[in-house]
Every structure is written in structure tokens, then in C-alpha cells.
Design an enzyme around this catalytic site. Sequence first.
Site, PDB file in Angstrom:
ATOM      1  N   PRO A 120       0.828  -1.212   0.000  1.00  0.00           N
ATOM      2  CA  PRO A 120       0.000   0.000   0.000  1.00  0.00           C
ATOM      3  C   PRO A 120       0.856   1.252   0.000  1.00  0.00           C
ATOM      4  CG  PRO A 120      -0.103  -1.102   2.149  1.00  0.00           C
ATOM      5  CD  PRO A 120       0.707  -1.986   1.240  1.00  0.00           C
ATOM      6  N   ASP A 121       0.320   2.332  -0.595  1.00  0.00           N
ATOM      7  CA  ASP A 121       1.050   3.603  -0.474  1.00  0.00           C
ATOM      8  C   ASP A 121       0.738   4.201   0.890  1.00  0.00           C
ATOM      9  OD1 ASP A 121      -1.466   4.727  -0.698  1.00  0.00           O
ATOM     10  OD2 ASP A 121      -1.124   5.655  -2.648  1.00  0.00           O
ATOM     11  N   PHE A 122       1.033   5.464   1.090  1.00  0.00           N
ATOM     12  CA  PHE A 122       0.841   6.061   2.418  1.00  0.00           C
ATOM     13  C   PHE A 122      -0.471   6.831   2.529  1.00  0.00           C
ATOM     14  CE2 PHE A 122       5.333   5.320   1.983  1.00  0.00           C
ATOM     15  CZ  PHE A 122       5.678   4.823   3.221  1.00  0.00           C
ATOM     16  N   ARG A 123      -0.809   7.596   1.501  1.00  0.00           N
ATOM     17  CA  ARG A 123      -1.856   8.602   1.673  1.00  0.00           C
ATOM     18  C   ARG A 123      -3.129   8.364   0.886  1.00  0.00           C
ATOM     19  NH1 ARG A 123       3.001  10.691   2.124  1.00  0.00           N
ATOM     20  NH2 ARG A 123       3.443  11.699   4.123  1.00  0.00           N
ATOM     21  N   ASN A 194      11.015   5.377  -1.646  1.00  0.00           N
ATOM     22  CA  ASN A 194      10.545   4.091  -1.138  1.00  0.00           C
ATOM     23  C   ASN A 194      11.601   3.378  -0.298  1.00  0.00           C
ATOM     24  OD1 ASN A 194       8.301   4.754  -2.504  1.00  0.00           O
ATOM     25  ND2 ASN A 194       8.577   3.296  -4.180  1.00  0.00           N
ATOM     26  N   ASP A 196      11.096   0.007   0.291  1.00  0.00           N
ATOM     27  CA  ASP A 196      10.786  -1.416   0.096  1.00  0.00           C
ATOM     28  C   ASP A 196      11.904  -2.187  -0.601  1.00  0.00           C
ATOM     29  OD1 ASP A 196      10.477  -0.698  -2.654  1.00  0.00           O
ATOM     30  OD2 ASP A 196       8.334  -0.299  -2.353  1.00  0.00           O
ATOM     31  N   HIS A 213      14.954   8.284   1.284  1.00  0.00           N
ATOM     32  CA  HIS A 213      14.435   8.071   2.632  1.00  0.00           C
ATOM     33  C   HIS A 213      15.032   6.830   3.278  1.00  0.00           C
ATOM     34  CE1 HIS A 213      10.719  10.812   1.742  1.00  0.00           C
ATOM     35  NE2 HIS A 213      11.848  11.476   1.834  1.00  0.00           N
TER      36      HIS A 213
HETATM   37  P1  OAD Z   1       1.954   8.817  -1.007  1.00  0.00           P
HETATM   38  O1  OAD Z   1       1.097   7.720  -0.487  1.00  0.00           O
HETATM   39  O2  OAD Z   1       1.910  10.101  -0.293  1.00  0.00           O
HETATM   40  O3  OAD Z   1       1.583   9.110  -2.529  1.00  0.00           O
HETATM   41  C1  OAD Z   1       1.446   8.074  -3.469  1.00  0.00           C
HETATM   42  C2  OAD Z   1       0.883   8.663  -4.762  1.00  0.00           C
HETATM   43  O4  OAD Z   1       0.852   7.628  -5.720  1.00  0.00           O
HETATM   44  C3  OAD Z   1      -0.540   9.195  -4.631  1.00  0.00           C
HETATM   45  O5  OAD Z   1      -0.669  10.402  -5.359  1.00  0.00           O
HETATM   46  C4  OAD Z   1      -1.396   8.089  -5.255  1.00  0.00           C
HETATM   47  O6  OAD Z   1      -2.586   8.583  -5.867  1.00  0.00           O
HETATM   48  C5  OAD Z   1      -0.439   7.554  -6.305  1.00  0.00           C
HETATM   49  N1  OAD Z   1      -0.673   6.140  -6.637  1.00  0.00           N
HETATM   50  C6  OAD Z   1      -0.748   5.083  -5.810  1.00  0.00           C
HETATM   51  N2  OAD Z   1      -0.909   3.935  -6.490  1.00  0.00           N
HETATM   52  C7  OAD Z   1      -0.976   4.285  -7.809  1.00  0.00           C
HETATM   53  C8  OAD Z   1      -1.156   3.563  -9.024  1.00  0.00           C
HETATM   54  N3  OAD Z   1      -1.290   2.230  -9.046  1.00  0.00           N
HETATM   55  N4  OAD Z   1      -1.163   4.249 -10.173  1.00  0.00           N
HETATM   56  C9  OAD Z   1      -1.015   5.607 -10.191  1.00  0.00           C
HETATM   57  N5  OAD Z   1      -0.840   6.340  -9.073  1.00  0.00           N
HETATM   58  C10 OAD Z   1      -0.812   5.692  -7.899  1.00  0.00           C
HETATM   59  O7  OAD Z   1       3.446   8.224  -1.095  1.00  0.00           O
HETATM   60  P2  OAD Z   1       4.800   9.031  -1.260  1.00  0.00           P
HETATM   61  O8  OAD Z   1       4.618  10.245  -2.081  1.00  0.00           O
HETATM   62  O9  OAD Z   1       5.828   8.061  -1.667  1.00  0.00           O
HETATM   63  O10 OAD Z   1       8.008   7.985   4.331  1.00  0.00           O
HETATM   64  O11 OAD Z   1       5.094   9.466   0.245  1.00  0.00           O
HETATM   65  C11 OAD Z   1       6.285  10.151   0.576  1.00  0.00           C
HETATM   66  C12 OAD Z   1       6.783   9.750   1.937  1.00  0.00           C
HETATM   67  O12 OAD Z   1       5.733   9.881   2.866  1.00  0.00           O
HETATM   68  C13 OAD Z   1       7.222   8.315   2.017  1.00  0.00           C
HETATM   69  O13 OAD Z   1       8.586   8.173   1.700  1.00  0.00           O
HETATM   70  C14 OAD Z   1       6.917   7.900   3.427  1.00  0.00           C
HETATM   71  C15 OAD Z   1       5.794   8.813   3.835  1.00  0.00           C
HETATM   72  O14 OAD Z   1       5.916   9.393   5.090  1.00  0.00           O
HETATM   73  C16 OAD Z   1       8.677   6.817   4.671  1.00  0.00           C
HETATM   74  O15 OAD Z   1       8.758   5.882   3.967  1.00  0.00           O
HETATM   75  C17 OAD Z   1       9.340   6.735   5.960  1.00  0.00           C
END
Ligand code: OAD
Length: 383
Positions: A120-123, A194, A196, A213
Site C-alpha cells: 500500500p502507499d501512504f496517503r 521508497n 521497500d 528516505h
Molecule cells: P503517497 O502515499 O503520499 O503518494 C502516493 C501517490 O501515488 C498518490 O498520489 C497516489 O494517488 C499515487 N498512486 C498510488 N498507487 C498508484 C497507481 N497504481 N497508479 C497511479 N498512481 C498511484 O506516497 P509518497 O509520495 O511516496 O516515508 O510518500 C512520501 C513519503 O511519505 C514516504 O517516503 C513515506 C511517507 O511518510 C517513509 O517511507 C518513511
Amino acid sequence: MNMSKAKSSRDRRIALPVVTRVTRSSINPQDSRRSKPTDSGLVDDLSLMSVSEQQASLARKGKSYQSSSPSTKAVLSSSPSGSSVPRGALETIGRLMKLGRVRNIVVVAGAGISTGSGIPDFRTPGTGLYANLAKYDIPYPEAIFNIDYFSDNPHPFFSLAKELYPGHHRPNYVHYFIRMLHQKGLLLRMYTQNIDGLEKLCGIPDDKLVEAHGSFATAACHLCYTPYPAEEAKQAIMNGNVPICTFCAGAVKPNVVFFGEDLPEKYFQHAQDFPKADLLMIMGTSLKIEPFASLVNTVKSTVPRLLLNRDPVGPFERRPLRRADYMELGDLSDSVQKLAEILGWHSEIQDLMNSHETGLCSYTDPSNSSGENSDSSETDSMH
Ligand code: OAD
């Protein structure tokens, strides 16, 4: 933390709910002058026109306007018959690459490139990590990666770390596309947020990768930064124990960069890399976390920036877009596959992915720290 620490507190990780940045493009009045000649000649080459200009032009020719996606910036190109047809972001960038106008690509990536691997992503509301931390009983989601909170109570992070430690997931098509950029000799550098480890696992070599990071590959005391064997730290965490520094008795943690910590020294290579870039690809990130998010504003204003994401983020949220900005909104795997098809790379990437994932690849890259089979040190030209 990381042994090579950046001295400047300016570049500590901070989370900003809404990031307001003054970009070079927004303060540079030249950007709004459509007639200004560019130093790269890209504008001429791409026949850049605004969507409204294209609509008007097509109306004059008695044709209707079609964009490959409603949110994609389209440009006009001449067909062999001399008529103009709209071209989407991927076609435009693909054409630039095929013309050999791009030789130094910088990729900026976030958690969205790994959702195709089941992480999963974060937000993302509902499915993102930060929406699913109730069981850890923390005051606010990002506290789990906050160094002061960790110092006070390392247990929530260690519980989560059991799930986050690399080993359960495999790289997906998007990772292999980026590796293919390297193999074609086009990848100047990949900057990833990332943790991972999938970039390394797919064979992107260390010297092409900046893990901004940090990662789980090394560990150290969070107080005095004395290194600690990463495997021993992992074993302790997996067994529910807190690894303790033998020097100062502080809690040891993997060298993942927490909020309030400095970024690794390698991150500062951006000062050399971004001015050299002739294409920036931004993939799967919300661009919410500084200082990483502002990196995308440090390429020259004439350098094309391609955003591949589900939604517009960072400078792509503003209208009008910078003239050399392109975005393809939707699922990242689909967009990347479309671009690969335009470039004629799709089956090559599939073959690379299949051979790498099934361990059939005969070449072993000695620089690959994952120890996996890889032919990542090979590059060939696309031209
Ligand atoms: P976010 O979760 O903030 O953003 C992920 C982005 O990817 C969002 O805009 C989603 O809409 C998009 N997304 C997800 N899956 C997708 C898909 N299959 N196709 C197209 N778009 C997709 O993640 P990051 O920006 O990486 O810290 O977050 C930055 C940092 O915040 C991370 O490094 C993390 C967190 O605090 C640590 O790892 C410690």
C-alpha cells in the site's frame, strides 16, 4: 542513523499537509511569454500548443478535438499527409525519446510505483498505510515515522517494521521499465522515497539509485548513530525485542529516514543531477514531503516533466501547466506499459521481467547488492 549524515537541518524531512512552494517557473516571468525562444528547441520540435489552441486549429480544419485522456496535455503533430492530429503526453514524450532528444532521464518516484507489487502507499484514503494504523494507538499517523516519537516509544514502529521489512514482495512492471531506461543508457539517476528495496531487487544498480528516505539494508543507533549489524537488528525486531546500541544503550533502528532526521548524503547528488536532466519522470508520489518534493522544481524550465500518477500533484496541480509539463493520469502500470509500447520496449521488458523473476537470467551483475541474477550493468543504446 545513516553514517553519512547531511549537516544541514534545512534538509531534514518534514511533512507538510499542504506544500506551498515558490517555483522557478512561477517566479520567472519568461515562462508566461509564449513567444520566447527556448534554448533547447524542444518547443518547436514538439509543436507545443495549448489545448484551446489545438481545438481552434482543428475547428478551422473541420476536425473535432480528441485528447487521449481528458487530463492529458495534448500537442499537435503533423501527419505524413500534412494534417495535424493531437498527440497525448505519452506519445509526445515517446517521440522525443525515439528522436534521441533525451539522454539523461531523472526518475523521481514514490510509493505509487510499488502498489502494483501489493504494497500500500501512504496517503490514498482507505487503503493507504496512514489510514490503517489504528491498532498502533499513535497520536497521529505520521508519528510512526517521527524520530522524537520513536525515541519515546519505539514499539509502534517496530511492530510495523515486521510488515515493512523487504522480502515479501517482488518488483513489478514499473520497476522493470525504469531498469530498462538504465539498460538503454538513458537513466541518469533514480531518486526514490521508497523503503521497500524493490528498485535494487529488480536490478537497478547502486550507482544509479538514490534511496532518499533510506532503507532497511543497514541499521544504527538512533541516538549516537553507531552502526549495528542489520541482520541482528532485524532478528531482534522480528522477535519482538528492541535492539540496543552497545555504545550508548539507545534503541537501534533500520536506517529508514524518519521525520526530523537528516537525509543521506547521497541525496545531495541532486545538485549535480537535476541541472543535467533532459527529461524528468515523476511517478507514483503525492509530492507532499519536503525536501524531496521540491526536487522536481530544480530542472531547467525548458526540460520536459512527465507526471505519471493517479492524480495531479505538486506543480501539476496548478493551472496553467508549465509549457514543458505533461501528465498522464490513471493507473501507473497502464501508463508505463503504454509508454513502453510506444517506445517498442514492451516485450523486451516482459522478457527481462520474466527471466529475472524466474531466475533464468544467466548474467550475474557483481554490483548487484541483492545478490540476485541480473544483467543490470549492461547498457545498450536505443538509437
Ligand atoms: P503517497 O502515499 O503520499 O503518494 C502516493 C501517490 O501515488 C498518490 O498520489 C497516489 O494517488 C499515487 N498512486 C498510488 N498507487 C498508484 C497507481 N497504481 N497508479 C497511479 N498512481 C498511484 O506516497 P509518497 O509520495 O511516496 O516515508 O510518500 C512520501 C513519503 O511519505 C514516504 O517516503 C513515506 C511517507 O511518510 C517513509 O517511507 C518513511
